[in-house]
Design a protein around this motif. Structure first.
Motif, PDB file in Angstrom:
ATOM      1  N   ASP A  57      37.729  16.121 -42.468  1.00 57.04           N
ATOM      2  CA  ASP A  57      37.136  14.908 -42.375  1.00 57.04           C
ATOM      3  C   ASP A  57      36.821  14.500 -43.767  1.00 57.04           C
ATOM      4  OD1 ASP A  57      34.655  13.130 -42.145  1.00 57.04           O
ATOM      5  OD2 ASP A  57      35.326  12.832 -40.370  1.00 57.04           O
ATOM      6  N   LYS A  58      37.187  13.258 -44.055  1.00 56.51           N
ATOM      7  CA  LYS A  58      36.922  12.755 -45.370  1.00 56.51           C
ATOM      8  C   LYS A  58      35.874  11.341 -45.650  1.00 56.51           C
ATOM      9  CE  LYS A  58      39.250  15.648 -47.472  1.00 56.51           C
ATOM     10  NZ  LYS A  58      39.039  16.611 -46.520  1.00 56.51           N
ATOM     11  N   LYS A  59      35.098  11.266 -44.371  1.00 56.23           N
ATOM     12  CA  LYS A  59      34.377   9.826 -44.607  1.00 56.23           C
ATOM     13  C   LYS A  59      33.386   9.927 -45.714  1.00 56.23           C
ATOM     14  CE  LYS A  59      34.480   9.052 -39.610  1.00 56.23           C
ATOM     15  NZ  LYS A  59      35.430  10.191 -39.256  1.00 56.23           N
ATOM     16  N   GLN A  60      33.028  11.099 -46.129  1.00 58.07           N
ATOM     17  CA  GLN A  60      32.053  11.011 -47.154  1.00 58.07           C
ATOM     18  C   GLN A  60      32.711  10.974 -48.410  1.00 58.07           C
ATOM     19  OE1 GLN A  60      28.929  14.328 -47.293  1.00 58.07           O
ATOM     20  NE2 GLN A  60      29.829  14.760 -49.276  1.00 58.07           N
ATOM     21  N   ALA A  61      33.819  11.494 -48.701  1.00 57.94           N
ATOM     22  CA  ALA A  61      34.599  11.245 -50.325  1.00 57.94           C
ATOM     23  C   ALA A  61      35.147  10.163 -50.087  1.00 57.94           C
ATOM     24  CB  ALA A  61      35.684  12.647 -49.869  1.00 57.94           C
ATOM     25  N   PHE A  62      35.565   9.343 -48.978  1.00 58.54           N
ATOM     26  CA  PHE A  62      36.436   8.330 -49.274  1.00 58.54           C
ATOM     27  C   PHE A  62      35.665   6.964 -49.219  1.00 58.54           C
ATOM     28  CE2 PHE A  62      40.504  10.274 -47.291  1.00 58.54           C
ATOM     29  CZ  PHE A  62      40.870  10.763 -48.443  1.00 58.54           C
ATOM     30  N   ALA A  63      34.471   7.024 -48.731  1.00 61.67           N
ATOM     31  CA  ALA A  63      33.559   5.958 -48.937  1.00 61.67           C
ATOM     32  C   ALA A  63      33.389   5.296 -50.310  1.00 61.67           C
ATOM     33  CB  ALA A  63      32.070   6.053 -48.214  1.00 61.67           C
ATOM     34  N   PRO A  64      32.934   6.139 -51.263  1.00 61.49           N
ATOM     35  CA  PRO A  64      32.901   5.769 -52.684  1.00 61.49           C
ATOM     36  C   PRO A  64      34.265   5.407 -53.208  1.00 61.49           C
ATOM     37  CG  PRO A  64      32.395   7.737 -52.549  1.00 61.49           C
ATOM     38  CD  PRO A  64      32.398   7.413 -51.121  1.00 61.49           C
ATOM     39  N   PHE A  66      37.122   4.250 -51.681  1.00 60.37           N
ATOM     40  CA  PHE A  66      37.905   3.381 -51.070  1.00 60.37           C
ATOM     41  C   PHE A  66      37.066   1.721 -50.713  1.00 60.37           C
ATOM     42  CE2 PHE A  66      40.763   6.374 -49.635  1.00 60.37           C
ATOM     43  CZ  PHE A  66      41.861   6.379 -50.500  1.00 60.37           C
ATOM     44  N   GLY A  67      35.715   2.298 -50.411  1.00 62.53           N
ATOM     45  CA  GLY A  67      34.608   1.345 -49.870  1.00 62.53           C
ATOM     46  C   GLY A  67      34.663   1.377 -48.281  1.00 62.53           C
ATOM     47  N   PRO A  68      33.481   1.538 -47.902  1.00 62.54           N
ATOM     48  CA  PRO A  68      33.484   1.673 -46.219  1.00 62.54           C
ATOM     49  C   PRO A  68      34.155   0.383 -45.664  1.00 62.54           C
ATOM     50  CG  PRO A  68      31.387   2.073 -47.375  1.00 62.54           C
ATOM     51  CD  PRO A  68      32.346   1.678 -48.491  1.00 62.54           C
ATOM     52  N   GLY A  69      34.828   0.566 -44.635  1.00 67.73           N
ATOM     53  CA  GLY A  69      35.093  -0.514 -44.028  1.00 67.73           C
ATOM     54  C   GLY A  69      36.331  -1.215 -44.557  1.00 67.73           C
ATOM     55  N   TYR A  73      40.239   2.924 -46.204  1.00 68.98           N
ATOM     56  CA  TYR A  73      39.164   3.602 -45.532  1.00 68.98           C
ATOM     57  C   TYR A  73      39.541   3.758 -44.054  1.00 68.98           C
ATOM     58  CZ  TYR A  73      34.605   5.422 -44.265  1.00 68.98           C
ATOM     59  OH  TYR A  73      33.431   6.405 -43.891  1.00 68.98           O
ATOM     60  N   GLU A  74      39.716   2.714 -43.585  1.00 65.08           N
ATOM     61  CA  GLU A  74      39.851   2.847 -42.081  1.00 65.08           C
ATOM     62  C   GLU A  74      41.179   3.759 -41.790  1.00 65.08           C
ATOM     63  OE1 GLU A  74      39.815  -0.488 -39.034  1.00 65.08           O
ATOM     64  OE2 GLU A  74      41.986  -0.500 -39.643  1.00 65.08           O
ATOM     65  N   HIS A  75      42.269   3.470 -42.771  1.00 70.55           N
ATOM     66  CA  HIS A  75      43.422   4.347 -42.293  1.00 70.55           C
ATOM     67  C   HIS A  75      43.234   5.619 -42.628  1.00 70.55           C
ATOM     68  CE1 HIS A  75      47.251   5.702 -42.070  1.00 70.55           C
ATOM     69  NE2 HIS A  75      47.278   6.291 -43.537  1.00 70.55           N
ATOM     70  N   HIS A  76      42.695   6.191 -43.782  1.00 67.54           N
ATOM     71  CA  HIS A  76      42.786   7.541 -44.098  1.00 67.54           C
ATOM     72  C   HIS A  76      41.362   8.319 -43.514  1.00 67.54           C
ATOM     73  CE1 HIS A  76      45.891   7.877 -46.987  1.00 67.54           C
ATOM     74  NE2 HIS A  76      45.321   6.498 -47.666  1.00 67.54           N
ATOM     75  N   THR A  77      40.697   7.691 -42.625  1.00 71.36           N
ATOM     76  CA  THR A  77      39.635   8.170 -42.056  1.00 71.36           C
ATOM     77  C   THR A  77      39.990   8.517 -40.653  1.00 71.36           C
ATOM     78  OG1 THR A  77      38.239   6.283 -41.935  1.00 71.36           O
ATOM     79  CG2 THR A  77      37.790   8.001 -43.655  1.00 71.36           C
TER      80      THR A  77
END
Length: 394
Positions: A57-64, A66-69, A73-77
């Motif tokens: 899971d990469k939500k924590q790493a990908f938020a900064p 790609f930007g949440p939402g 970000y939507e694709h890679h999470t």
């Protein structure tokens, strides 16, 4: 200290001497951003198999990043590769059920016909990426999802832009291109899925129909369905393009190995495995720690991002004899090009089949090919291959 976000000059084109140095001097390297670079084969192998301590899971790493939402970000999470159970289990089970040995065997005649048709139409001075290596996986994945041939034109550019966003550092232009690619791909797939719902294909051979139908455990949501269709195309495209391109480049650069293969084409399967080891199409994976761990004498905190250097692990002298030697008869060959554990590449058998048929049929037709002008490297850290391989067919 080696900094993956700011690598030394020449690393992108030829990272392998740097991997050798890291394996020797610093197989676990802390990074300035708090992440860790992991290089040893044994460490990667253990991490891949422990899905409790090390998560995808990469939500924590990908938020900064790609930007949440945002679209990326939507694709890679949401896609398979950056997810853990239960989503990973559900999607992987459906994909695996569509890629049975019988289904793959039924695909082989079409793959051979595609490769032979490309060779029949090959110009005398082709670009072996543009005219050959990149065309094959697009056609095969297009067939898997039963995408009309006339609609496959944008697929490669979308894929390159989306996967390019996984590089350690991005320009604003690369980020914008990646977001646009996801958005355009989603619009296309929404229409394709609607058409397939209205007119389903054969679930034994049409992966999209199989994904829409789900299984006894339920169906994917529309967003899960869309992003995992994008994942199938992306995962099967650039890596297989690189496998074929890297294979032809290596055999050209090691003429003794090319002669061995031409004299004994029963070595083709081992040759493909050695290409996967020696020039892995995918050079890096990632995991995140859920607890504090110790690797190679380093105490690594909970929530740390780990860069798993597949390219280095596949040169580890603890596992491979003469690891810097390209040997098409290498046996055993326990490379990690397809990762390992529950996340081992779901399409590995298909990728091997594409590499085997493409390289063997090319060599039979054009055994004395040469490269003409300057090769253009792919310019990626995570994905290793060529953007262009101009050649002469003798």
């Amino acid at each position: 200290m080696f900094d993956l976000a700011h690598p030394p000059a020449g690393f992108v084109e030829n990272p392998f001497p740097h991997y050798d140095s890291l394996l020797r001097d610093s197989p676990v390297t802390p990074q300035p951003d708090g992440s860790y670079l992991i290089c040893r084969h044994a460490d990667l192998n253990a991490i891949y198999r422990d899905t409790t301590t090390y998560i995808s899971d990469k939500k924590q790493a990908f938020a900064p990043k790609f930007g949440p939402g945002t679209p990326l970000y939507e694709h890679h999470t949401t896609s398979l590769v950056f997810n853990d159970p239960p989503l990973h289990t559900r999607v992987r089970r459906i994909m695996t059920s569509a890629l049975t040995p019988r289904a793959l065997a039924s695909m082989e005649p079409g793959l051979i016909a595609t490769v032979d048709d490309l060779l029949d139409r090959m110009p005398q001075e082709p670009d072996l990426i543009e005219d050959f290596a990149s065309v094959i996986p697009i056609q095969i994945i297009g067939n898997l999802l039963d995408i009309p041939t006339s609609e496959r034109g944008p697929l490669r550019d979308w894929s390159l832009a989306i996967l390019g966003a996984l590089e350690p550092t991005l320009t604003e232009a690369q980020l914008a291109k990646g977001h646009a690619a996801v958005s355009e791909f989603k619009v296309y797939l929404q229409d394709l899925i609607a058409r397939r719902r209205a007119d389903p294909g054969d679930p034994d051979t049409d992966v999209l129909t199989r994904l829409i139908a789900g299984d006894s455990n339920g169906q994917l949501s529309e967003i899960e369905l869309i992003h995992n269709c994008i994942f199938i195309l992306n995962a099967g495209h650039e890596t297989t393009t690189n496998l074929i391109g890297n294979g032809l480049a290596l055999l050209h650069d090691y003429p003794d190995q090319k002669s061995r293969l031409l004299n004994d084409l029963t070595l083709i399967d081992k040759a493909v495995e050695e290409v996967l080891r020696f020039r892995s199409p995918n050079q890096f994976g990632n995991r995140e720690t859920t607890v504090e761990v110790e690797i190679g004498g380093h105490r690594i905190p909970t929530g740390s991002n780990l860069h798993l250097c597949i390219g280095a692990a596949n040169r580890d002298p603890e596992v491979f004899e003469n690891p810097t030697q390209f040997d098409i008869s290498r046996q055993p060959n326990r490379h990690l090009a397809f990762a390992g554990g529950p996340h081992v590449c779901v399409g590995l058998t298909l990728a091997r089949m594409e590499g085997r048929i493409a390289i063997e049929h090319f060599l039979r037709r054009y055994p004395d090919y040469e490269f003409s002008n300057q090769r253009i490297p792919g310019g990626r850290i995570r994905f290793h291959g060529y953007q262009s391989l101009p050649a002469r067919l003798l």
